[in-house]
Enzyme design. Structure first.
Site, PDB file in Angstrom:
ATOM      1  N   SER A   1     -39.310 -18.854   0.874  1.00 37.55           N
ATOM      2  CA  SER A   1     -39.366 -20.203   0.293  1.00 37.55           C
ATOM      3  C   SER A   1     -39.649 -20.129  -1.212  1.00 37.55           C
ATOM      4  O   SER A   1     -39.519 -21.132  -1.913  1.00 37.55           O
ATOM      5  CB  SER A   1     -40.453 -21.041   0.980  1.00 37.55           C
ATOM      6  OG  SER A   1     -41.678 -20.337   1.000  1.00 37.55           O
TER       7      SER A   1
ATOM      8  N   ASP B   1     -41.448 -11.855   3.924  1.00 44.29           N
ATOM      9  CA  ASP B   1     -40.170 -12.238   4.540  1.00 44.29           C
ATOM     10  C   ASP B   1     -39.079 -11.241   4.190  1.00 44.29           C
ATOM     11  O   ASP B   1     -38.942 -10.837   3.023  1.00 44.29           O
ATOM     12  CB  ASP B   1     -39.732 -13.614   4.013  1.00 44.29           C
ATOM     13  CG  ASP B   1     -40.137 -14.747   4.931  1.00 44.29           C
ATOM     14  OD1 ASP B   1     -40.472 -14.486   6.112  1.00 44.29           O
ATOM     15  OD2 ASP B   1     -40.101 -15.907   4.476  1.00 44.29           O
TER      16      ASP B   1
ATOM     17  N   LYS C   1     -41.639 -10.414   8.162  1.00 44.21           N
ATOM     18  CA  LYS C   1     -41.215 -11.527   9.028  1.00 44.21           C
ATOM     19  C   LYS C   1     -39.696 -11.634   8.928  1.00 44.21           C
ATOM     20  O   LYS C   1     -39.135 -11.461   7.853  1.00 44.21           O
ATOM     21  CB  LYS C   1     -41.881 -12.836   8.591  1.00 44.21           C
ATOM     22  CG  LYS C   1     -41.425 -14.052   9.411  1.00 44.21           C
ATOM     23  CD  LYS C   1     -42.301 -15.266   9.180  1.00 44.21           C
ATOM     24  CE  LYS C   1     -41.952 -16.070   7.963  1.00 44.21           C
ATOM     25  NZ  LYS C   1     -40.579 -16.631   7.946  1.00 44.21           N
TER      26      LYS C   1
ATOM     27  N   GLU D   1     -41.008 -23.143  13.854  1.00 47.73           N
ATOM     28  CA  GLU D   1     -40.833 -24.142  12.792  1.00 47.73           C
ATOM     29  C   GLU D   1     -39.932 -25.293  13.231  1.00 47.73           C
ATOM     30  O   GLU D   1     -38.872 -25.092  13.849  1.00 47.73           O
ATOM     31  CB  GLU D   1     -40.201 -23.480  11.544  1.00 47.73           C
ATOM     32  CG  GLU D   1     -39.927 -24.504  10.437  1.00 47.73           C
ATOM     33  CD  GLU D   1     -39.575 -23.903   9.084  1.00 47.73           C
ATOM     34  OE1 GLU D   1     -39.554 -22.672   8.937  1.00 47.73           O
ATOM     35  OE2 GLU D   1     -39.326 -24.707   8.158  1.00 47.73           O
TER      36      GLU D   1
HETATM   37  O1  KIV Z   1     -40.503 -18.895   3.676  1.00 49.55           O
HETATM   38  C1  KIV Z   1     -41.502 -19.502   4.108  1.00 49.55           C
HETATM   39  O2  KIV Z   1     -42.341 -19.996   3.371  1.00 49.55           O
HETATM   40  C2  KIV Z   1     -41.630 -19.601   5.556  1.00 49.55           C
HETATM   41  C3  KIV Z   1     -42.660 -20.544   6.085  1.00 49.55           C
HETATM   42  C4  KIV Z   1     -42.233 -21.924   5.840  1.00 49.55           C
HETATM   43  C5  KIV Z   1     -42.977 -20.286   7.510  1.00 49.55           C
HETATM   44  O3  KIV Z   1     -40.929 -18.954   6.265  1.00 49.55           O
END
Ligand code: KIV
Length: 310
Positions: free
Chosen positions: A88, A126, A156, A225
């Protein structure tokens, strides 16, 4: 020596240890020259481990927030169990329209900053779009690079049953993985938008099946989510690992929010965000006050200027 070292100064102490003052993060390290071990002082809190996170299933809810910079990580760290360097950052930091353009280089740079700024939370990074979906081997190579370059303890990735083989492959090779199901923003082009998932029975059944598949594959936790609440509850009951909700349910085993959303940095946020502050307004007001002071020559004052010594 461990830790950020680009602006560090070292002094030899009388006890023979080397004291290193790190001006970047104001941390002092003692370097035991016999073992080359760098010990931060004061001793930081022990970082939460993956098993400790897993043990929280059904217990005290897990607290997770996003962080992209060292200073934000410092401020959030004492209050969180996990810090997520989310992709994000595309929208929040870079003003991009979606998470699709995010690169591994971006995640490494921000991930390393967040690890440097935190001592307690488990840092999760991520895997960006296009860096892991092709094969388990591709996912391993990306995850290993991210973990080596940042010091983070887990990654993640988005996707349900289709990613189960990859999660099993990574887990067996020492890479803890958090799954992400329901509304998966990297799939915006196939989903057609960011709408809530699981309104039809078929979609609801698929989300629960996805959760079970990645749980059995070894996911350490699952971000759920943007789903209707009964699905979040069904998933939480169906899996052995903790679920972390965002736009999901208070019955999940933990919650995550984008920090800037909950701080009120943006004018509009999704309905599932609770705003805990209006920091955007405060920043704009501070900038307006500064601009007025500069234009009226009220800033700088003698307090903020240097005069020659007589
Ligand atoms: O990228 C992000 O911030 C996320 C969260 C919204 C879970 O994956």
């Amino acid at each position: 020596m461990q830790g950020p070292s680009t602006r560090a100064t070292a002094t030899c102490r009388r006890d023979g240890y080397l004291a290193i003052e790190d001006q970047t993060m104001s941390t002092t390290f003692t370097l035991d020259t016999s073992t080359s071990r760098a010990n931060p002082m004061p001793a930081p809190m022990r970082r939460l481990t993956v098993p400790a996170i897993r043990q929280r299933k059904g217990g005290e809810p897990l607290v997770m927030l996003t962080a992209y910079t060292a200073r934000t990580a410092q401020l959030l760290d004492p209050h969180c169990d996990m810090l997520l360097v989310g992709d994000s950052l595309a929208q929040v930091i870079y003003g991009l329209p979606s998470t699709i353009p995010v690169t591994v280089d971006m995640m490494c740079a921000h991930g390393a900053a967040v690890v440097r700024g935190s001592y307690h939370s488990l840092v999760v990074i991520d895997l960006p779009f296009g860096s892991y979906e092709a094969s388990p081997v591709q996912a391993f190579e990306t995850s290993a690079r991210i973990m080596k370059e940042t010091g983070a303890a887990a990654v993640k990735l988005e996707g349900g049953a289709v990613m189960a083989e990859t999660i099993r492959f990574l887990t067996a090779r020492g890479i803890p993985v958090i799954g992400h199901i329901g509304l998966t923003p990297q799939a915006v082009n196939t989903l057609g938008g960011y709408g809530v998932r699981g309104r039809s029975k078929a979609e609801a059944d698929k989300i629960v099946a996805d959760a079970k598949a990645i749980d059995e594959a070894g996911a350490i936790a699952i971000v759920v989510e943007g789903v209707v609440e009964p699905i979040a509850i069904a998933v939480t009951e169906a899996v052995a690992c903790p679920t972390i909700g965002i736009g999901a349910s208070a019955h999940c085993d933990g919650q995550v929010l984008v920090t800037e959303d909950m701080l009120g940095m943006f004018d509009r946020v999704p309905r599932f965000v609770k705003r805990y502050h209006e920091i955007g307004e405060e920043i704009a007001q501070a900038a307006a006050n500064y601009a007025a002071d500069v234009r009226s020559r009220a800033f700088p004052t003698p307090e903020q200027t240097y005069q020659p010594k007589d």
